[in-house]
Design a protein around this motif. Sequence first.
Motif, PDB file in Angstrom:
ATOM      1  N   GLY A  73       0.775  -1.237   0.000  1.00 52.36           N
ATOM      2  CA  GLY A  73       0.000   0.000   0.000  1.00 52.36           C
ATOM      3  C   GLY A  73       0.799   1.276   0.000  1.00 52.36           C
ATOM      4  N   ILE A  74       2.132   1.177   0.187  1.00 55.75           N
ATOM      5  CA  ILE A  74       2.935   2.388   0.386  1.00 55.75           C
ATOM      6  C   ILE A  74       2.941   3.312  -0.833  1.00 55.75           C
ATOM      7  N   ASP A  75       2.975   2.731  -2.047  1.00 53.07           N
ATOM      8  CA  ASP A  75       3.021   3.574  -3.248  1.00 53.07           C
ATOM      9  C   ASP A  75       1.731   4.384  -3.399  1.00 53.07           C
ATOM     10  N   SER A  76       0.593   3.716  -3.281  1.00 56.78           N
ATOM     11  CA  SER A  76      -0.701   4.390  -3.433  1.00 56.78           C
ATOM     12  C   SER A  76      -0.920   5.401  -2.315  1.00 56.78           C
ATOM     13  N   LEU A  77      -0.539   5.044  -1.102  1.00 59.43           N
ATOM     14  CA  LEU A  77      -0.714   5.955   0.027  1.00 59.43           C
ATOM     15  C   LEU A  77       0.131   7.217  -0.168  1.00 59.43           C
ATOM     16  N   SER A  78       1.359   7.068  -0.606  1.00 61.81           N
ATOM     17  CA  SER A  78       2.237   8.221  -0.823  1.00 61.81           C
ATOM     18  C   SER A  78       1.661   9.149  -1.887  1.00 61.81           C
ATOM     19  N   TYR A  79       1.108   8.549  -2.943  1.00 61.53           N
ATOM     20  CA  TYR A  79       0.500   9.355  -4.007  1.00 61.53           C
ATOM     21  C   TYR A  79      -0.701  10.144  -3.475  1.00 61.53           C
ATOM     22  N   LEU A  80      -1.545   9.505  -2.679  1.00 59.99           N
ATOM     23  CA  LEU A  80      -2.736  10.167  -2.143  1.00 59.99           C
ATOM     24  C   LEU A  80      -2.358  11.275  -1.154  1.00 59.99           C
ATOM     25  N   LEU A  81      -1.348  11.031  -0.334  1.00 64.83           N
ATOM     26  CA  LEU A  81      -0.886  12.057   0.604  1.00 64.83           C
ATOM     27  C   LEU A  81      -0.360  13.282  -0.145  1.00 64.83           C
ATOM     28  N   SER A  82       0.387  13.020  -1.211  1.00 65.72           N
ATOM     29  CA  SER A  82       0.941  14.112  -2.002  1.00 65.72           C
ATOM     30  C   SER A  82      -0.163  14.920  -2.679  1.00 65.72           C
ATOM     31  N   ARG A  83      -1.153  14.239  -3.214  1.00 65.68           N
ATOM     32  CA  ARG A  83      -2.237  14.935  -3.912  1.00 65.68           C
ATOM     33  C   ARG A  83      -3.118  15.717  -2.944  1.00 65.68           C
ATOM     34  N   PHE A  90      -2.335  16.841   0.485  1.00 69.53           N
ATOM     35  CA  PHE A  90      -1.686  17.901   1.262  1.00 69.53           C
ATOM     36  C   PHE A  90      -0.871  18.870   0.392  1.00 69.53           C
ATOM     37  N   LYS A  91      -0.366  18.361  -0.767  1.00 72.06           N
ATOM     38  CA  LYS A  91       0.405  19.202  -1.692  1.00 72.06           C
ATOM     39  C   LYS A  91       1.633  19.834  -1.021  1.00 72.06           C
ATOM     40  N   GLU A  92       2.234  19.092  -0.093  1.00 70.51           N
ATOM     41  CA  GLU A  92       3.421  19.591   0.614  1.00 70.51           C
ATOM     42  C   GLU A  92       4.696  18.869   0.177  1.00 70.51           C
ATOM     43  N   LYS A  93       4.560  17.595  -0.235  1.00 67.97           N
ATOM     44  CA  LYS A  93       5.699  16.797  -0.681  1.00 67.97           C
ATOM     45  C   LYS A  93       5.270  16.001  -1.903  1.00 67.97           C
ATOM     46  N   SER A  94       6.242  15.561  -2.640  1.00 66.68           N
ATOM     47  CA  SER A  94       5.938  14.680  -3.777  1.00 66.68           C
ATOM     48  C   SER A  94       5.636  13.282  -3.257  1.00 66.68           C
ATOM     49  N   ALA A  95       5.091  12.453  -4.122  1.00 66.01           N
ATOM     50  CA  ALA A  95       4.799  11.069  -3.739  1.00 66.01           C
ATOM     51  C   ALA A  95       6.087  10.343  -3.360  1.00 66.01           C
ATOM     52  N   THR A  96       7.158  10.617  -4.079  1.00 56.97           N
ATOM     53  CA  THR A  96       8.457   9.985  -3.788  1.00 56.97           C
ATOM     54  C   THR A  96       8.961  10.383  -2.402  1.00 56.97           C
ATOM     55  N   ILE A 112       3.767  12.617  12.430  1.00 51.36           N
ATOM     56  CA  ILE A 112       2.764  13.577  11.955  1.00 51.36           C
ATOM     57  C   ILE A 112       2.985  13.790  10.464  1.00 51.36           C
ATOM     58  N   LEU A 113       1.977  13.477   9.668  1.00 50.06           N
ATOM     59  CA  LEU A 113       2.114  13.536   8.217  1.00 50.06           C
ATOM     60  C   LEU A 113       1.942  14.945   7.669  1.00 50.06           C
ATOM     61  N   SER A 114       1.202  15.792   8.380  1.00 46.59           N
ATOM     62  CA  SER A 114       1.048  17.193   7.982  1.00 46.59           C
ATOM     63  C   SER A 114       0.473  17.958   9.162  1.00 46.59           C
ATOM     64  N   HIS A 115       0.854  19.227   9.253  1.00 49.89           N
ATOM     65  CA  HIS A 115       0.285  20.075  10.296  1.00 49.89           C
ATOM     66  C   HIS A 115      -0.995  20.765   9.817  1.00 49.89           C
TER      67      HIS A 115
END
Length: 699
Positions: free
Chosen positions: A93-103, A105-111, A129-132
């Motif tokens: 699930g890590i790849d999909s989760l990283s992509y969704l977090l990036s889309r 919060f728009k703070e970091k890239s999926a990578t 904490i993934l985002s403030h």
Amino acid sequence: MGIRNSILLRVRFAFLLIVVMAAAILVRISDLQFVEKDKWEKAGKANRVKVRRVDATRGNILADDGSLMATSIPFYKLAFDPCVSNDSIFNNGIDSLSYLLSRYFKEKSATEYDSLLRKARRKKRRYLILSHKLVKHQDKKHIDNWPIFRQGRHTGGLIFTKYEKRFRPFEELGRRTIGFISKDEKAQFTGRGLEFSFNKDLAGTDGEALFQRVSGNQWKPLDDGAQVRAENGLDIQTTINMDIEEHAHNVLEKALVENEANFGTVLLMEVKTGEIKAIVNLGKNSKGEYVEDFNYAIQGVMEPGSTFKSASMLALLEEFDLNLEDSVNTGDGKYMFYDECIMTDAHYNGFGMLSVEEVIEKSSNIGISKLVFKYFREDPDRFMHYLDRFNLTSTIGFQMEGEGKPNINRPGDPSWSGCSLPWISIGYEVETSPLQMLTFYNAIANDGKMVAPRIVKRVLRGNDVVAEYGVRTINKKISSERSLKAMQGMLKKVVESGTARKINTTEFDIAGKTGTTQKVKQGAYTKNYFTSFVGYFPADAPRYSMIVAIDEPKGAKRYGGDVCAPVFLDIAEVVYARTTERDIHFVDNENVKAFPYIKAGNYNDLLLLSDAFDIQQVSENTSQWVKTKVMGDTIAWVNARVNKGRMPDVRGMTLRDAMYLIETEGATVHSTGNGRVVQQSITPGGRINSRTNVYLKLQ
């Protein structure tokens, strides 16, 4: 023997070493227990698992119709324990989760998110904490179903920490009245307005839950559930009508801008109940904008000026058998009580001889001060007794914290002088709040019964009433019937022909009093004024009382009758129109049975229709709009008079024609049914304008 001695020596040495170590341990224990106790207790508390407060959800503040004025909106901070899921769940699930977090919060890239999560897992970080940025409640539901997270907290590692923000749907409207609240780590509250005044009801009871201190000085909740569940706060329902509040806000703001004033306030109250229907407080900020910065209506105390003359006159009427036709010589506009006490009138050449009644109508400073000085000079305490009875010298006990305390010179005070009595009689050397002045005038409107102003009417738990605040009477009768009737008559004349005659233009009567106070700065009177108008309407059957106050208007308009009275009128017209529509009296079509398909409308349209159906007709018409008059089997067209600013007779017309005529005058049309108009809510000829709502029934 040598071996035996060697063994004994070693045993003795070991025993001695153990004793020394034990002594050292005891010393250290003693040192930790007594010398460094506070230090290590503090460190322990800072790092171990402990019970922390969980804030209760704050109750809502509601308007009179139940609409939200302030509510708590839940938000969430998103954190993650990357160590709880197994390798299969995490890696899949890590790849999909990283992509969704990036889309999202728009703070970091999926990578970058992928690297962050993998690194935290390798280092066995249990709280990341993934985002403030705070997550909205509706977004939380979607995030719950993201890869890895959908496994739940104990398998997927998703951690949501709830936060709540106070939200005001009406934004700036009533912001200072609603107020604010803040709570420190020890659950001590500070604030203003309703939020602070009714905090005991709104706050609820906080709960408790287990938290663990983690790196970064963060506290990680150990479980979703609380050890002690929080009890949410109760709701309070106010008396405020937000439609009226909005209109009053807009009208006052416009007047402040036009007059370049410092601040202004409007306070509207129901006469019988004391319910406050609108309270607006606007002051100029550093940018020159008018915002709700201070509760001038409740907390502000100022010299009221001429509005105080009504209290002086009522005291005179009560204490002495004054004839309203008796004369008072106000001379040429100047009168000397003592060498240092020279009273003047606003009228340049003075008013000359005035009747007692005209003293209020013309707002003569000399007239009222001469009367008070003449009759109360020997016993000024008697005059103060009446001010006490009118509740102008003490607070009201308002429901909100911070009520302004009146300040007034009294006989025996160090500042009392020979000038005090005449000056107090016209509203100087005395400070009151707009709330207190309105309460006094409301009592005059209420035939002498003084009721306490009320802004909260009930406390609710859901739909259940927990507490109800009814009408509270301060004084059953502030004066005799005779004095009240005389005072009510004077206040009507102020609007009919006195200092507020410019607002005597409406279909209902207004009674009230203007006020203009010359402000003192550095011990000298200036050309800066505090202006006001306070009164009630309709004058003969009062339903509402209101005060409007504006500080330091600039430009040509400097008096209460010019600055504040028009604001009063504008608001009063809207309030009168909106509140009388609740009991609509429809005017029926008198000719409903005759020629139902032709009753009224545009002359040219109806002429074509009559010709098409071969209906006999005669014309008595000279205008565009007509109505029918039946003469046997013949229709006679007669003029349907349409006068500017007046309600036309639209009975029998199509909705299109009726709307055209009514909306030409700026009024708003509400209709029910189909066909032609059979009933209208306002009688033909009644006054209408852009603030009028007209209700039509069609059939």
